[in-house]
Design a protein around this motif. Structure first.
Motif, PDB file in Angstrom:
ATOM      1  N   GLY A 117       6.037   7.470 -12.193  1.00 44.25           N
ATOM      2  CA  GLY A 117       6.566   7.912 -11.027  1.00 44.25           C
ATOM      3  C   GLY A 117       5.823   8.636  -9.593  1.00 44.25           C
ATOM      4  N   GLY A 118       4.596   8.396  -9.534  1.00 40.70           N
ATOM      5  CA  GLY A 118       4.193   8.434  -7.960  1.00 40.70           C
ATOM      6  C   GLY A 118       3.659   7.568  -7.295  1.00 40.70           C
TER       7      GLY A 118
ATOM      8  N   GLY B  99       6.588   7.954  -3.990  1.00 41.79           N
ATOM      9  CA  GLY B  99       6.282   7.770  -3.189  1.00 41.79           C
ATOM     10  C   GLY B  99       6.758   6.146  -1.854  1.00 41.79           C
ATOM     11  N   LEU B 100       7.027   4.939  -2.677  1.00 39.27           N
ATOM     12  CA  LEU B 100       7.426   3.887  -2.189  1.00 39.27           C
ATOM     13  C   LEU B 100       8.809   4.054  -1.965  1.00 39.27           C
ATOM     14  CD1 LEU B 100       5.918   1.275  -4.155  1.00 39.27           C
ATOM     15  CD2 LEU B 100       4.882   1.875  -1.583  1.00 39.27           C
ATOM     16  N   VAL B 101       9.477   4.441  -2.900  1.00 35.69           N
ATOM     17  CA  VAL B 101      10.683   4.793  -2.560  1.00 35.69           C
ATOM     18  C   VAL B 101      11.227   6.055  -1.927  1.00 35.69           C
ATOM     19  CG1 VAL B 101      13.708   4.217  -3.626  1.00 35.69           C
ATOM     20  CG2 VAL B 101      11.658   3.195  -4.692  1.00 35.69           C
TER      21      VAL B 101
ATOM     22  N   GLY C 214       7.607  13.374   3.529  1.00 39.58           N
ATOM     23  CA  GLY C 214       6.828  12.013   4.197  1.00 39.58           C
ATOM     24  C   GLY C 214       6.502  11.865   2.939  1.00 39.58           C
ATOM     25  N   PRO C 215       5.883  10.089   2.429  1.00 43.63           N
ATOM     26  CA  PRO C 215       5.733   9.431   1.544  1.00 43.63           C
ATOM     27  C   PRO C 215       4.214  10.072   0.640  1.00 43.63           C
ATOM     28  CG  PRO C 215       5.774   8.194   3.202  1.00 43.63           C
ATOM     29  CD  PRO C 215       5.666   9.511   3.844  1.00 43.63           C
ATOM     30  N   LEU C 216       3.438  10.865   1.513  1.00 42.14           N
ATOM     31  CA  LEU C 216       2.831  11.809   0.412  1.00 42.14           C
ATOM     32  C   LEU C 216       3.457  12.932  -0.068  1.00 42.14           C
ATOM     33  CD1 LEU C 216      -0.533  11.333  -0.095  1.00 42.14           C
ATOM     34  CD2 LEU C 216      -0.717  12.686   1.788  1.00 42.14           C
ATOM     35  N   ALA C 217       3.880  13.363   0.209  1.00 41.24           N
ATOM     36  CA  ALA C 217       5.000  14.528  -0.429  1.00 41.24           C
ATOM     37  C   ALA C 217       5.529  13.987  -1.567  1.00 41.24           C
ATOM     38  CB  ALA C 217       5.393  16.122   0.799  1.00 41.24           C
TER      39      ALA C 217
ATOM     40  N   PHE D  54       5.152  14.453  -5.482  1.00 40.22           N
ATOM     41  CA  PHE D  54       6.786  15.151  -5.888  1.00 40.22           C
ATOM     42  C   PHE D  54       6.744  14.363  -7.248  1.00 40.22           C
ATOM     43  CE2 PHE D  54      10.893  14.889  -7.368  1.00 40.22           C
ATOM     44  CZ  PHE D  54      10.883  16.658  -7.389  1.00 40.22           C
ATOM     45  N   GLY D  55       6.564  12.491  -6.775  1.00 42.08           N
ATOM     46  CA  GLY D  55       6.453  12.194  -8.232  1.00 42.08           C
ATOM     47  C   GLY D  55       5.567  12.086  -9.498  1.00 42.08           C
TER      48      GLY D  55
END
Length: 174
Positions: free
Chosen positions: A68-69, A73-75, A85-88, A92-93
């Motif tokens: 999930g992370g 984070g990538l998609v 942004g990607p970190l949040a 979440f993932g």
């Protein structure tokens, strides 16, 4: 909380003697179950604590969190679906994937017997005698464990962490 103790014996005489001593313990309630298994283990009467649900939850949470992370984070982050942004998105993932993985792993694991029970079943089929004792508290379990060790029994233990494949057996006498 119920505790189930599995003790393996090399011969039937030691197992039967131990079973008689355990049944004669003062303070052992009628709700405690003491069974001797000679040639097979009945897995259909196994309580949920003796299934692979714990291992399934652990494995599912780890795999779900990682997948999930990584995926969110990538998609989702670079595509702008989550404005922070990607970190949040990765956080979440991780949380969502971990929760979904734990739920799925727990449900799948509840249908399988505990890995320790599989090992015990294999040893019983090889000729060992199994004494299973279900007690109400840890103090009774400790007392019965000492009795089993005194009668040359070997206690089968659950692994410390659910995803470890090593089985912890106690070979020493008390």
């Amino acid at each position: 909380m119920q505790h189930v103790l599995f003790a393996l014996f090399d011969n039937e005489k030691d197992a039967e003697t131990c079973m008689q001593v355990v049944r004669a313990l003062p303070g052992l309630s009628e709700a405690c179950t003491v069974l001797l298994h000679h040639d097979k283990v009945n897995r259909h009467d196994v309580p949920l604590a003796e299934t692979s649900a714990r291992e399934g939850v652990t494995t599912g949470a780890l795999v779900g969190s990682a997948a999930g992370g990584l995926l969110t984070g990538l998609v989702l982050g670079p595509l702008g679906f989550i404005a922070a942004g990607p970190l949040a998105a990765a956080l979440f993932g991780i949380l969502g994937g971990g929760a979904a993985g734990a739920l799925g792993g727990g449900l799948v694991g509840a249908g399988e017997p505990d890995p320790v029970l599989k090992d015990v079943e294999r040893e019983v089929k090889a000729g060992k005698v199994l004494l299973s004792v279900e007690v109400e508290n840890a103090t009774q379990a400790d007392d019965i464990e000492r009795i089993c060790l005194d009668h040359h029994g070997r206690i089968a233990r659950k692994p410390v962490f659910g995803f470890w494949s090593d089985r912890l057996h106690r070979h020493d006498a008390a």
